[in-house]
Every structure is written in structure tokens, then in C-alpha cells.
Design a protein around this motif. Sequence first.
Motif, short mmCIF file in Angstrom:
data_model
loop_
_atom_site.label_atom_id
_atom_site.label_comp_id
_atom_site.label_asym_id
_atom_site.label_seq_id
_atom_site.Cartn_x
_atom_site.Cartn_y
_atom_site.Cartn_z
N VAL A 65 0.96 -1.16 0.11
CA VAL A 65 -0.02 0.04 -0.01
C VAL A 65 0.80 1.15 -0.01
N LYS A 66 1.99 1.35 0.79
CA LYS A 66 2.91 2.23 0.66
C LYS A 66 3.42 2.67 -0.59
N ASN A 109 8.71 -0.85 8.05
CA ASN A 109 8.15 -1.74 8.96
C ASN A 109 9.24 -2.30 9.82
N LYS A 110 10.52 -2.53 9.29
CA LYS A 110 11.28 -3.38 10.00
C LYS A 110 11.85 -2.25 11.32
N GLU A 111 12.16 -0.82 10.85
CA GLU A 111 12.42 0.02 11.79
C GLU A 111 11.32 0.29 12.85
N THR A 146 8.42 -6.61 1.93
CA THR A 146 9.32 -6.50 0.81
C THR A 146 10.12 -4.75 0.91
N ASP A 147 9.54 -4.15 2.06
CA ASP A 147 9.87 -2.89 2.11
C ASP A 147 11.47 -2.56 2.56
N PHE A 154 12.85 6.54 -1.52
CA PHE A 154 11.99 7.28 -2.90
C PHE A 154 10.57 8.05 -2.33
N ARG A 155 10.06 7.09 -1.25
CA ARG A 155 8.73 7.58 -0.74
C ARG A 155 8.94 9.01 -0.17
N ILE A 156 9.99 9.10 0.56
CA ILE A 156 10.10 10.41 1.16
C ILE A 156 10.39 11.62 0.21
N ARG A 157 11.38 11.06 -0.96
CA ARG A 157 11.37 12.50 -1.80
C ARG A 157 10.17 12.49 -2.59
N GLN A 158 9.34 11.53 -2.71
CA GLN A 158 7.98 11.94 -3.40
C GLN A 158 7.13 12.85 -2.46
#
Length: 477
Positions: A65-66, A109-111, A146-147, A154-158
Motif C-alpha cells: 500500500v505504501k 516496517n522493520k524500523e 518487501t519494504d 523514494f517515498r520520502i522524496r515523493q
Amino acid sequence: AKLGVATKALSTNSADTGRLLNTAMQLLKRSADSADGGHLEGADEAVATERAVEVLAALITKSAVKDELSHGSGRCAGALERLVKVCKDGRGALAYGLAHIFASLSVTNKEVQERALAEKEMDITPEQLEELQRITKQKGDAEEDTDDPEKCSFRIRQMVAHDAVRALVRLADGASAKTSEQVALALRQLAVEPSVRGAMIQQGGYRLCLDLALSKEGSTEGSTEARSGACKRDATWCAAKVLISTDPKALTGSQCMGSIAPLVALCRDHRASSLAHFEALLALTNVASKEETCQARIASGGGLRALEYLQFSDHELVRRAATECMTNMLPHKSMVEHLRQPEKLKLWCALAQDYERDFPTARAAAGALAMACGIEDAELNKSLVDNSRACPVFVELLASPSPELAHRAAVGVGYLCDCPGAVQKLLDLGARGALTRLAKKKSPDWAQATQAASSSAEALRAAAGSLDASVDKQAPN
């Protein structure tokens, strides 16, 4: 809450998960279209938005979803723009859901698992927990996460490219304590990506972090509840990350000076992690290099005591950063007063000698001692010559295998040549021969060290000559 529990039972690739995401995106599109002049009534728009955000907040922990939201393709086309558009202010449950979505998008999610395990003081890794969940049938093989950090970056830049920082600034307006926590957490996680830190300043994220960090715990100004310690801690940590890679000369005076009190408080915060302490120290080191007024503000806020405390941290990088920050405090009078004390100088000499175990810390300590020798302060000079091992340490470092350490030592010896009490001690320790040998090195890597050694050797010869002449005058005929 019921929706959150239900989504945990859904697999990432299930049809139900897809239907929920489709529904949420349709509702969000209707809300965004209404905000642009669509035909939904005010109450209907609010309900549609709340339902969409509620569903997305429940699904956002799923990595797939992310990825869909950040890529903005297919059913999630324009998702980030729509989420940003519906961020009006921090009042109500909607604001918390939106802040939670941004916070979840900006972390793996791991963090999140690692933090949860650390808070519970559980001696287990996320990988071990995942294997345990498979063994106990709490998680199927198809549910592998798979994150990874690359996707998160990439998500942060977006997010930043779509004005998510400005959206978070709006969500902080009138926010509750819980919403403020999520806003600060999201900003801190966004700042992990160095490439967006400049944009965070431009979009008002850095200024918001200072406002959140400076607000008093228990104060209700600008919010419906008190700011929590976690909110202030994350906000300050975000500001520290921004300052690490930002030239302080490019910031306004208020942007620099306003960061100092929160950064010093973070250094004192025993609940903060070693990484938070380390990055706060790096930020203070950068700020202290701007001008003397910044050094004065650090000193007046009890910063020197906090820095000295962290010199004894269990973490090597924290000890190193604290030492480098204190070195950058020279020649401020507070640091001069600190080094006048023989027991303090004893520590700095020991750090400078320990170059085989921790070279960067030794380099910083040697630099501080060399700079201290050049300060015109009679009490400090007396402490350096008579009440410390500064002279033997410099002579030892002149013969070290590092040109950086040798350079600092040569500069320090040159300054000490102006102290009559130090000249004879340096001669007795063999400084003249050590300087001569250093000055003969031919490698380009040693150019600065050999130049400093030549100058200091000449200064020592002149000082020795003056000393001999003085002795001759005092001798009886």
C-alpha cells in the motif's frame, strides 16, 4: 479500531485489501474534487474524507500500500496530492489519521519493529521475531515484508516533492498532543533523507520543529493538549538532522540561535538514543562554528556541562562528537575557564594521546590543546605548562605517524614558545630534535606539518637564545 484489527488479518494481496484501498481512493478523490469546487455538501465531504483517511490509516502499515500511494499509479493516481489537499488544520480525529499516514509512509516496517522491541527492552531482532511469528502461525510465508530503506527514500522524496511538509505544518495548527507527536515523528523521519533537508527549510518544516521543540510541556498555547516529551524530542532531532548538512551561514540568526536551547536539552535527555545525542552534537558543532554569539548562547544555556557529560558516553561516536563540539567552542571564555582546571586538562591530554584507539577524537583533542596554547590567558597558560602534560603530549605527537596530529602538535609548540616557563621544559623533552626531524619530511601529505614544524623550530631557537641570554645576565660576575 475495529477496522485496524480487521486489516491486520488481511493478507497484502487479498481481494478484500484491494477493495478497501479502491474504496478509500474513490472517497478521497470525491473529497479532493469537492474541495476544488465539486458538488458534495460540506457534511458529506467531511464524512467521505474521514472514511477515506480511516481506511488508509488502517492499511498504511502494509508495504504494498505504501508503494502504491507513493508511486501514484493506477487506482492510487494522485494519491499524495489528494492527501496533501485535505490537510486543513490539526483539529479533530481526521488530522491524527493524516499525520499517522505521513509518519508511516516515511519509515520501513522493520524500523518500526526495531523501535518497539527497543522500547520493551527485548533482546531480539526483527528477523528473529518474524521467524517466531511464522513458527507460531501468526504470519504466513506470503506475508514477507518487501519494504527496504531504498524504497523508503523514494517515498520520502515523493512526499516532499508533493508538499507533504507544508501539509504537516498545517496539521500542527491547533493539533492535540497525539497529533503533534505524529507530525514531529513524520518530520524527523523525512529528515533522514539528506536530499530533502533544504526543501524542508523552504516548506516551513524546520521552523515548525523549533516551535514544537520550544513549546513547554504542559502549555496549551496553539494546541488542545500539552506537547509531550516525545514530540519535543522528535522535533529537536529533526532540526538536528537538518542542521548537520546545512551551512549555518545560510540560515538567519533566529534559525541558528533558536535551535541551540532545544539541542542542548536533547543532549541532556536521558531518554534520547545515542544516535539522537550524536546528531544533536554534530548540529551544535556546526552552529558553534558560525559566530561567537552562538558559542555564547550554548555556554549560557549550560551547554558546556552537557557536552562534558557526553564525553563519558558509552558510545564512542558520541564521545568523539562531544569532544569535537567542545573544540569548536574555543576561544570562548567558558571553554577557556573549563581548560584552566588541571583535572579537565588531564582528560584532554589523555584523549590526544589515545590516537591508536580513537584517531578522530585524538585529533580533536590535540587541536583543542593547540588552540588553547595560542590564547592569551595567563592562568590558562600556567595550567597548560605547569599543571598538565601538554608539553610531553605535543612532543610525543610530533613523532606520530599522522601528519594531522603532528601538525597540531607543531602549532601548539610554536605557541608555547611565547611562554618562558614552557621553553626549558620543551628543550628538556627533546622538542628541538623532534621538530627538526618533522621539518625534513618530503611527502606532500606532510606539507602543512613540515611548514609548521619549521616555523616552530625557529621560534624555539629564538626563545632558547633569549632564555640563555637571561640566564647569563643573572649569573654572578
